[in-house]
Design an enzyme around this catalytic site. Structure first.
Site, PDB file in Angstrom:
ATOM      1  N   ASP A   2      -1.263   0.519  -8.576  1.00 13.33           N
ATOM      2  CA  ASP A   2       0.095   1.060  -8.440  1.00 13.33           C
ATOM      3  C   ASP A   2       0.265   1.857  -7.170  1.00 13.33           C
ATOM      4  O   ASP A   2      -0.654   2.547  -6.737  1.00 13.33           O
ATOM      5  CB  ASP A   2       0.375   2.018  -9.611  1.00 13.33           C
ATOM      6  CG  ASP A   2       1.115   1.313 -10.704  1.00 13.33           C
ATOM      7  OD1 ASP A   2       2.288   0.985 -10.481  1.00 13.33           O
ATOM      8  OD2 ASP A   2       0.503   1.076 -11.743  1.00 13.33           O
ATOM      9  N   HIS A  19       2.758  -4.173  -0.376  1.00 15.13           N
ATOM     10  CA  HIS A  19       1.920  -5.135  -1.093  1.00 15.13           C
ATOM     11  C   HIS A  19       0.876  -5.737  -0.148  1.00 15.13           C
ATOM     12  O   HIS A  19      -0.266  -5.973  -0.550  1.00 15.13           O
ATOM     13  CB  HIS A  19       2.785  -6.218  -1.730  1.00 15.13           C
ATOM     14  CG  HIS A  19       3.688  -5.698  -2.826  1.00 15.13           C
ATOM     15  ND1 HIS A  19       3.224  -4.857  -3.818  1.00 15.13           N
ATOM     16  CD2 HIS A  19       5.013  -5.884  -3.075  1.00 15.13           C
ATOM     17  CE1 HIS A  19       4.234  -4.547  -4.632  1.00 15.13           C
ATOM     18  NE2 HIS A  19       5.328  -5.159  -4.199  1.00 15.13           N
ATOM     19  N   LEU A 113     -20.686 -10.635  -8.101  1.00 17.80           N
ATOM     20  CA  LEU A 113     -19.560  -9.896  -8.707  1.00 17.80           C
ATOM     21  C   LEU A 113     -18.640 -10.889  -9.385  1.00 17.80           C
ATOM     22  O   LEU A 113     -18.273 -11.903  -8.811  1.00 17.80           O
ATOM     23  CB  LEU A 113     -18.773  -9.150  -7.615  1.00 17.80           C
ATOM     24  CG  LEU A 113     -17.517  -8.412  -8.077  1.00 17.80           C
ATOM     25  CD1 LEU A 113     -17.888  -7.172  -8.902  1.00 17.80           C
ATOM     26  CD2 LEU A 113     -16.648  -7.988  -6.885  1.00 17.80           C
TER      27      LEU A 113
HETATM   28  C1  FPP Z   1       2.487  -2.183  -8.812  1.00 19.06           C
HETATM   29  O1  FPP Z   1       2.820  -1.076  -8.012  1.00 19.06           O
HETATM   30  C2  FPP Z   1       1.870  -3.253  -8.029  1.00 19.06           C
HETATM   31  C3  FPP Z   1       2.144  -4.571  -8.171  1.00 19.06           C
HETATM   32  C4  FPP Z   1       3.067  -5.106  -9.180  1.00 19.06           C
HETATM   33  C5  FPP Z   1       1.547  -5.583  -7.259  1.00 19.06           C
HETATM   34  C6  FPP Z   1       0.071  -5.478  -7.056  1.00 19.06           C
HETATM   35  C7  FPP Z   1      -0.247  -6.345  -5.920  1.00 19.06           C
HETATM   36  C8  FPP Z   1      -1.083  -6.068  -4.926  1.00 19.06           C
HETATM   37  C9  FPP Z   1      -1.972  -4.898  -4.886  1.00 19.06           C
HETATM   38  C10 FPP Z   1      -1.086  -6.996  -3.785  1.00 19.06           C
HETATM   39  C11 FPP Z   1      -2.328  -7.650  -3.487  1.00 19.06           C
HETATM   40  C12 FPP Z   1      -3.059  -8.208  -4.625  1.00 19.06           C
HETATM   41  C13 FPP Z   1      -3.896  -9.242  -4.512  1.00 19.06           C
HETATM   42  C14 FPP Z   1      -4.678  -9.690  -5.660  1.00 19.06           C
HETATM   43  C15 FPP Z   1      -4.065  -9.946  -3.233  1.00 19.06           C
HETATM   44  P1  FPP Z   1       4.130  -0.977  -7.122  1.00 19.06           P
HETATM   45  O2  FPP Z   1       3.879  -1.635  -5.832  1.00 19.06           O
HETATM   46  O3  FPP Z   1       5.266  -1.442  -7.911  1.00 19.06           O
HETATM   47  O4  FPP Z   1       4.210   0.521  -6.785  1.00 19.06           O
HETATM   48  P2  FPP Z   1       5.403   1.578  -6.880  1.00 19.06           P
HETATM   49  O5  FPP Z   1       5.240   2.157  -8.246  1.00 19.06           O
HETATM   50  O6  FPP Z   1       5.070   2.534  -5.800  1.00 19.06           O
HETATM   51  O7  FPP Z   1       6.722   0.909  -6.672  1.00 19.06           O
END
Ligand code: FPP
Length: 199
Positions: A2, A19, A113
């Protein structure tokens, strides 16, 4: 994982940039994990409820996952990482499905892993379908949130919980090492008594 969105907003960048920074953090954590004694790592990349996000953010995430899998597979192979993607496949873009199959096949023989990516995953749905994974020892949630959000509900029955205020793109190997160090100091009883008291 997050905090990507807030990480980007703080910098005046679009959420998609957060992201992308999150994907770079994934690489750093995956590559640090074996050295910290981790044999299995499960990352919650996209929940079944994340479809509620704006279509352009969802599309950017799907493209990012596919790009990550395609570009990262040689490094995963070189580092002995076996990759498995867990979750519904039927709602994913076809190109992502192809990238998942290719990455899983290319890494199938690796043993250093075991990396699981949860994509279009719901813990409740998994329980209803009897699709269970190994028990979780340590659950780390970044970005200051303190909830499970449908993540591995069954498997977290006795998980130790670790909450970090860091946004995921800033969460690095030192943070992971600190979380593991704290985990090792905890006394896990699984409903029983401490070892000394059990006689
Ligand atoms: C939630 O926090 C995060 C997501 C829904 C996306 C997670 C994706 C990644 C970390 C990208 C890369 C992943 C891979 C496997 C390559 P948020 O971004 O909604 O955070 P916020 O609460 O600050 O809005």
């Amino acid at each position: 994982m997050d905090g990507n969105g807030r990480w980007a907003t703080r910098r005046g960048l679009p959420r998609a940039a957060g992201h992308s920074a999150g994907a770079r953090a994934v690489r750093r954590i995956v590559e640090a994990a074996p050295g910290l004694g981790i044999g299995q790592l499960t990352l919650f990349a996209f929940s079944a409820d994340n479809w509620k996000r704006p279509p352009d953010e969802v599309a950017a995430l799907m493209r990012l996952f596919a790009r990550y899998l395609r570009s990262e597979t040689p490094r995963l192979v070189a580092n002995g990482v076996r990759l498995e993607v867990v979750g519904r496949r039927d709602r994913l873009p076809a190109l992502l499905g192809v990238a998942i199959d290719a990455a899983e096949q290319a890494t199938a023989g690796n043993e250093t892993l075991f990396l699981r990516l949860l994509v279009d995953y719901s813990g409740r749905a998994a329980i209803q379908a009897g699709l269970l994974l190994p028990d979780v020892d340590l659950l780390i949630r970044t970005g200051g949130e303190q909830r499970l959000s449908d993540f591995l509900l069954w498997e977290c029955a006795y998980a130790e919980l670790h909450f970090s205020d860091r946004y995921w793109p800033d969460f690095g190997p030192a943070d992971l090492a600190a979380a593991i160090g704290e985990f090792r100091r905890r006394q896990r009883r699984f409903g029983g008594l401490p070892e000394t008291a059990a006689g």
